[in-house]
Design an enzyme around this catalytic site. Sequence first.
Site, PDB file in Angstrom:
ATOM      1  N   HIS A   1      37.985   9.669  46.419  1.00 38.47           N
ATOM      2  CA  HIS A   1      37.874   9.354  44.952  1.00 38.47           C
ATOM      3  C   HIS A   1      38.748   8.836  44.453  1.00 38.47           C
ATOM      4  O   HIS A   1      39.269   8.802  42.836  1.00 38.47           O
ATOM      5  CB  HIS A   1      37.323  10.736  44.491  1.00 38.47           C
ATOM      6  CG  HIS A   1      35.689  11.071  44.551  1.00 38.47           C
ATOM      7  ND1 HIS A   1      35.563  12.065  45.327  1.00 38.47           N
ATOM      8  CD2 HIS A   1      34.712  10.485  44.292  1.00 38.47           C
ATOM      9  CE1 HIS A   1      34.075  12.187  45.828  1.00 38.47           C
ATOM     10  NE2 HIS A   1      33.738  11.474  45.019  1.00 38.47           N
TER      11      HIS A   1
ATOM     12  N   GLN B   1      19.218  11.967  41.149  1.00 37.40           N
ATOM     13  CA  GLN B   1      19.262  11.444  42.133  1.00 37.40           C
ATOM     14  C   GLN B   1      19.392  11.774  43.867  1.00 37.40           C
ATOM     15  O   GLN B   1      19.281  11.303  44.260  1.00 37.40           O
ATOM     16  CB  GLN B   1      20.724  10.654  42.030  1.00 37.40           C
ATOM     17  CG  GLN B   1      21.442  11.036  41.914  1.00 37.40           C
ATOM     18  CD  GLN B   1      23.168  10.558  41.649  1.00 37.40           C
ATOM     19  OE1 GLN B   1      23.480   9.940  40.768  1.00 37.40           O
ATOM     20  NE2 GLN B   1      24.277  10.069  43.225  1.00 37.40           N
TER      21      GLN B   1
HETATM   22  O1  PAF Z   1      28.242   8.004  43.164  1.00 38.37           O
HETATM   23  C1  PAF Z   1      28.189   8.966  42.584  1.00 38.37           C
HETATM   24  O2  PAF Z   1      29.197   9.420  43.323  1.00 38.37           O
HETATM   25  C2  PAF Z   1      27.078   8.774  41.532  1.00 38.37           C
HETATM   26  O3  PAF Z   1      26.132   8.269  42.366  1.00 38.37           O
HETATM   27  C3  PAF Z   1      28.043   8.494  40.038  1.00 38.37           C
HETATM   28  C4  PAF Z   1      28.019   7.151  40.735  1.00 38.37           C
HETATM   29  C5  PAF Z   1      29.027   9.712  39.365  1.00 38.37           C
HETATM   30  C6  PAF Z   1      26.246   8.669  39.951  1.00 38.37           C
HETATM   31  O4  PAF Z   1      26.137   9.762  39.621  1.00 38.37           O
END
Ligand code: PAF
Length: 282
Positions: free
Chosen positions: A37, A61
Site C-alpha cells: 500500500h 466484496q
Molecule cells: O484492492 C482493495 O483493497 C479493494 O478491493 C478496494 C479497491 C479498496 C475496494 O474495496
Amino acid sequence: MDVCKSIDEIREVVKSLKSQGKRIGFVPTMGALHEGHLSLIRQAKEKADEVVVSIFVNPEQFGPNEDFESYPREMEEDLKKCEDEGVSVVFAPNRDDVYDEKKYIRIEVDELNRHMCGGSRPGFFEGILLIVNKLFNIVSPDVAVFGQKDIQQFQIVSRMVYEFNHNIELIMAPIERANDGLALSSRNKYLSLEEREIAPGLYRALNYIEKQIQGGVDTPSLLLKHQKSELEAKGFKIDYLDMFDKKTLQPVETLSKGSEYILAGAVWLGKTRLIDNFLIEL
Ligand code: PAF
C-alpha cells in the site's frame, strides 16, 4: 493530516484543495496497510500534489462464507503509516455512511469476471465496482493508483472508468514482494509460521512458468498442469493457475508473438487464499 469520517467532510476538504489548484491522487484501501500500500501512496505522490487514502473494509466484496469479520482492522497503525508517508487526507467512513440498508441499483460485470477471481468469488467484482464507483464520486480524484497484485480488479475498474466516463487517470503499481518473492497482502497475516515458509511456492511456480514461456513454450497447458501438481504436493490447494488474455481476461491455450498475457494463480494454503500474477509480453 485530515481524517474524514463523513462524505460531507471529505468533499469539503477535497473542494478546498482543488480550489488551490491541487491535483488529487487517490489510493483506495481496506486498511491493514503494508509496504505494498505504501508503494501505491508513493506512486500517487509522484503523480499528484495531495494524496487521499480511503480505509474501508467493504462488506459488499465479501461472500457469505468469506473473511469479512476476521479481516484485519488496524486503524491506529494505518493512520500513523499514512501520516509518515505524507498523506494529506484519510477517508475512513463507517458502513452506514456509505451504504443504505436497501440498494436498488447494482453494477453488473460481464465476461471480464467469468474467470480468475471473478470465477471463484461470485459477486466479488460487483461489490468492488460498487464501492470504487462511490469512492470515485465522493473523492473526485484526478488520478487513482491500484496494485498489480489485483490485476483483474485493475482491468475491470479501468473498463468501468472508460464505460462510465469517469475523468480519472488510473495507474497500476507493480507488485511489492517479500525477499523470498511472496506478494505482499494484508491476508498474509493469516499464515502460520509453517505456511509462511511454503507460501512463496506460488511465486516460484509463476516465475518458472514465465521463464519457460519466454524461452519459447507457446502451448503452456502441460507446463501449467505440472506446476499445479507440484504446488499440490507442497500443500497448496489450487483455485486457478492459468494464462489469460490481458484485455479480455479469458484463458488462452496458444500464445502468439506481439500479444500480452496475464499468468495468474490463486491458491489456498490452509485458510489463507493467496493470489499472484506476472504480466507477460511476447
Ligand atoms: O484492492 C482493495 O483493497 C479493494 O478491493 C478496494 C479497491 C479498496 C475496494 O474495496
